[in-house]
Design an enzyme around this catalytic site. Structure first.
Site, PDB file in Angstrom:
ATOM      1  N   HIS A 256       2.121   1.034   1.444  1.00  0.00           N
ATOM      2  CA  HIS A 256       1.903  -0.152   0.616  1.00  0.00           C
ATOM      3  C   HIS A 256       2.075  -1.398   1.492  1.00  0.00           C
ATOM      4  O   HIS A 256       2.799  -1.367   2.504  1.00  0.00           O
ATOM      5  CB  HIS A 256       2.908  -0.199  -0.528  1.00  0.00           C
TER       6      HIS A 256
ATOM      7  N   GLU B 246       3.823  -4.050   1.163  1.00  0.00           N
ATOM      8  CA  GLU B 246       5.207  -4.497   1.344  1.00  0.00           C
ATOM      9  C   GLU B 246       5.943  -3.632   2.369  1.00  0.00           C
ATOM     10  O   GLU B 246       6.706  -4.151   3.190  1.00  0.00           O
ATOM     11  CB  GLU B 246       5.962  -4.447   0.005  1.00  0.00           C
TER      12      GLU B 246
ATOM     13  N   CYS C  36       6.179  -2.190  -6.658  1.00  0.00           N
ATOM     14  CA  CYS C  36       6.477  -0.946  -7.372  1.00  0.00           C
ATOM     15  C   CYS C  36       7.938  -0.575  -7.105  1.00  0.00           C
ATOM     16  O   CYS C  36       8.635  -1.231  -6.327  1.00  0.00           O
ATOM     17  CB  CYS C  36       5.544   0.166  -6.904  1.00  0.00           C
TER      18      CYS C  36
ATOM     19  N   CYS D 150       8.687   0.064  -3.286  1.00  0.00           N
ATOM     20  CA  CYS D 150       8.748  -1.162  -2.489  1.00  0.00           C
ATOM     21  C   CYS D 150       9.957  -2.010  -2.864  1.00  0.00           C
ATOM     22  O   CYS D 150      10.622  -2.582  -1.996  1.00  0.00           O
ATOM     23  CB  CYS D 150       7.460  -1.957  -2.650  1.00  0.00           C
TER      24      CYS D 150
END
Length: 185
Positions: free
Chosen positions: A69, A71, A99, A102
């Protein structure tokens, strides 16, 4: 290695230390890179002392990695650059609410602040679905600023999924069907 790409636009966007919108514009540049690669368009930056120390965009499909992801990529890059897994004094700018994975990584990194654009009503862990960040049972709290450039951040996501849905409908009309993959032992 995808996590270690060169940081672009590493300097402060302008002289205003609190110009979250300018930093978010840089995160949106990362989101556009994700969209161009066919990934869900989410971008993120880690900023410390007015400089970008980490940046990333979604790469799940490209790297076959469910943890890739935006992040996480930005956190990994910042940690490597700063030589520490603790990112105190740092601010994360993300185009979408993080999410649970993260958000958990942000807690472990000890970020000072999170700034995000679009809320995520399906998986957001800064309050939309879950409250991972600033959960009363966790040992780290951070400042959260939500909704910065939310219109632009939402628009890039909406447009991406609109195009994806339209392409799927065209394939269906053209008679293309996906043959299921059968795995045998």
């Amino acid at each position: 290695m995808p996590d270690q790409e060169q940081i672009t636009n590493s300097k402060r966007p302008n002289d205003n230390d609190n110009d979250d919108a300018a930093w978010m514009e840089l995160a949106l540049e990362q989101a556009r890179l994700a969209a161009a690669a066919g990934e869900v368009p989410v971008g993120a930056l880690v900023v410390k002392g007015g400089e970008v120390v980490g940046q990333g965009h979604n790469r799940n499909l490209l790297t076959h990695d469910p943890t890739a992801h935006a992040e996480i990529i930005a956190l990994r890059q910042a940690s490597a650059l700063l030589g520490n897994h603790r990112l105190t004094g740092c601010v994360m700018y993300a185009t979408m609410e993080p999410c649970a994975m993260c958000a958990g990584a942000m807690v472990h990194a000890r970020l000072d602040r999170l700034v995000y654009g679009a809320s995520d009503p399906k998986a957001g862990a800064a309050g939309s679905v879950l409250q991972v960040l600033n959960h009363p049972g966790l040992n780290h709290k951070m400042e959260i600023s939500a909704g910065v450039l939310s219109g632009k951040c939402s628009e890039i996501l909406t447009e991406f999924f609109r195009k994806k849905k339209s392409a799927k409908a065209r394939r269906s009309l053209d008679g293309e069907t996906k043959t299921p993959t059968v795995f045998t032992a």
